[in-house]
Write a protein that holds these residues in place. Structure first.
Motif, PDB file in Angstrom:
ATOM      1  N   PHE A   6       0.685  -0.819   0.547  1.00  0.00           N
ATOM      2  CA  PHE A   6      -0.278   0.183   0.250  1.00  0.00           C
ATOM      3  C   PHE A   6       0.614   1.019  -0.056  1.00  0.00           C
ATOM      4  CE2 PHE A   6      -2.110   3.462   2.513  1.00  0.00           C
ATOM      5  CZ  PHE A   6      -3.759   3.612   1.321  1.00  0.00           C
ATOM      6  N   PHE A   7       1.983   1.340   1.037  1.00  0.00           N
ATOM      7  CA  PHE A   7       3.103   2.281   1.034  1.00  0.00           C
ATOM      8  C   PHE A   7       3.227   2.614  -0.313  1.00  0.00           C
ATOM      9  CE2 PHE A   7       1.778   1.452   5.368  1.00  0.00           C
ATOM     10  CZ  PHE A   7       1.515   3.119   5.657  1.00  0.00           C
ATOM     11  N   HIS A   8       4.050   2.020  -1.058  1.00  0.00           N
ATOM     12  CA  HIS A   8       5.067   1.768  -2.572  1.00  0.00           C
ATOM     13  C   HIS A   8       3.687   2.177  -3.366  1.00  0.00           C
ATOM     14  CE1 HIS A   8       7.929  -0.659  -4.938  1.00  0.00           C
ATOM     15  NE2 HIS A   8       7.550   0.527  -5.569  1.00  0.00           N
ATOM     16  N   ARG A   9       2.832   1.837  -3.270  1.00  0.00           N
ATOM     17  CA  ARG A   9       1.214   2.594  -4.359  1.00  0.00           C
ATOM     18  C   ARG A   9       1.392   3.358  -4.156  1.00  0.00           C
ATOM     19  NH1 ARG A   9      -3.256   0.518  -3.801  1.00  0.00           N
ATOM     20  NH2 ARG A   9      -2.607  -1.692  -2.079  1.00  0.00           N
ATOM     21  N   TRP A  10       1.521   3.884  -2.796  1.00  0.00           N
ATOM     22  CA  TRP A  10       1.188   5.352  -2.659  1.00  0.00           C
ATOM     23  C   TRP A  10       2.525   5.910  -3.427  1.00  0.00           C
ATOM     24  CZ3 TRP A  10       2.283   7.796   3.319  1.00  0.00           C
ATOM     25  CH2 TRP A  10       2.058   8.826   3.067  1.00  0.00           C
ATOM     26  N   MET A  11       3.637   6.127  -3.126  1.00  0.00           N
ATOM     27  CA  MET A  11       4.398   6.669  -3.489  1.00  0.00           C
ATOM     28  C   MET A  11       4.556   6.717  -4.993  1.00  0.00           C
ATOM     29  SD  MET A  11       6.099   8.184  -0.511  1.00  0.00           S
ATOM     30  CE  MET A  11       4.407   8.428  -0.542  1.00  0.00           C
ATOM     31  N   THR A  12       4.688   5.798  -5.772  1.00  0.00           N
ATOM     32  CA  THR A  12       3.982   5.539  -7.034  1.00  0.00           C
ATOM     33  C   THR A  12       3.016   6.484  -7.158  1.00  0.00           C
ATOM     34  OG1 THR A  12       4.882   3.376  -7.245  1.00  0.00           O
ATOM     35  CG2 THR A  12       3.671   3.729  -8.640  1.00  0.00           C
ATOM     36  N   ARG A  13       1.565   6.580  -6.147  1.00  0.00           N
ATOM     37  CA  ARG A  13       1.173   7.514  -7.269  1.00  0.00           C
ATOM     38  C   ARG A  13       1.451   9.246  -6.446  1.00  0.00           C
ATOM     39  NH1 ARG A  13      -2.575   8.789 -10.912  1.00  0.00           N
ATOM     40  NH2 ARG A  13      -4.559  10.117  -9.676  1.00  0.00           N
ATOM     41  N   ALA A  14       2.086   9.384  -5.570  1.00  0.00           N
ATOM     42  CA  ALA A  14       2.599  10.960  -5.644  1.00  0.00           C
ATOM     43  C   ALA A  14       3.641  10.910  -6.957  1.00  0.00           C
ATOM     44  CB  ALA A  14       3.849  10.555  -4.391  1.00  0.00           C
TER      45      ALA A  14
END
Length: 201
Positions: A6-14
């Motif tokens: 989830f946090f990896h996807r957050w950074m990717t989305r950012a």
């Protein structure tokens, strides 16, 4: 529960949002800063995505800690240390847990925002990234959607403010009438979080 993915996807989305909005961030910064905020943030988050892909961290805290470290080493000016501190301190507060709750994240983000305030010597109303981050961290205890709305409103609220910290403060009254680029990019970070959570309200 929110895991490392989830946090990896957050950074990717950012990274995606910052890249898409980089020109707007630079335009905002051109009015009251060095006109490099967009390019600096785009370069920094691109480096974060690369670093996380090369060796994916296994816990939420580790994802944010690595992302913060990468921003500090990649982004120039004040933004690198400030954003790096935000993510590193939030990651440290999450500890080594393999997954965390939304409430855990809200509390940890609050610690990260407090560290930014301490580092920059700023507070609410100074026309900085804190004007988006402080209300967002508080609203995150309610929902991801509430955090996004609070961050967006906080960034917009910087328009009539007079800058009291950072390079924009040198402009005095001329800083009034411009949206703060740091608050705007901070709102993008929170928007990316809400997007990753599916826009949960």
């Amino acid at each position: 529960m929110l895991d490392a993915d989830f946090f990896h996807r957050w950074m990717t989305r950012a990274t995606d949002l910052v890249s898409r909005e980089a020109d707007r961030l630079t335009d905002l910064d051109a009015a009251i800063g060095d006109a490099d905020h967009g390019s600096n943030m785009r370069r920094g988050f691109a480096a974060v995505t690369t670093a996380l892909a090369e060796e994916p961290p296994k816990t939420p805290g580790a994802v944010l800690t690595r992302a913060g470290r990468q921003l500090i080493s990649t982004v120039g000016g004040a933004s690198g240390p400030l954003y790096g501190t935000l993510l590193r301190r939030t990651g440290k507060a999450l500890g080594d847990a393999p997954a965390v709750t939304e409430q855990d994240l809200a509390q940890a983000l609050g610690e990260g925002v407090a560290a930014v305030a301490q580092l920059g010597g700023a507070q609410a109303g100074d026309k900085t990234m804190l004007d988006a981050l402080l209300p967002a961290a508080e609203a995150l205890g309610t929902s991801f959607g509430a955090a996004r709305e609070a961050a967006d409103a906080g960034a917009l609220a910087t328009v009539p403010m007079r800058a009291r910290k950072g390079r924009a403060s040198y402009l005095g009254e001329r800083s009034i009438g411009h949206q703060d680029p740091g608050a705007t990019s901070a709102a993008l970070l929170i928007t990316a979080l809400a997007d990753t959570a599916g826009g949960a309200a």
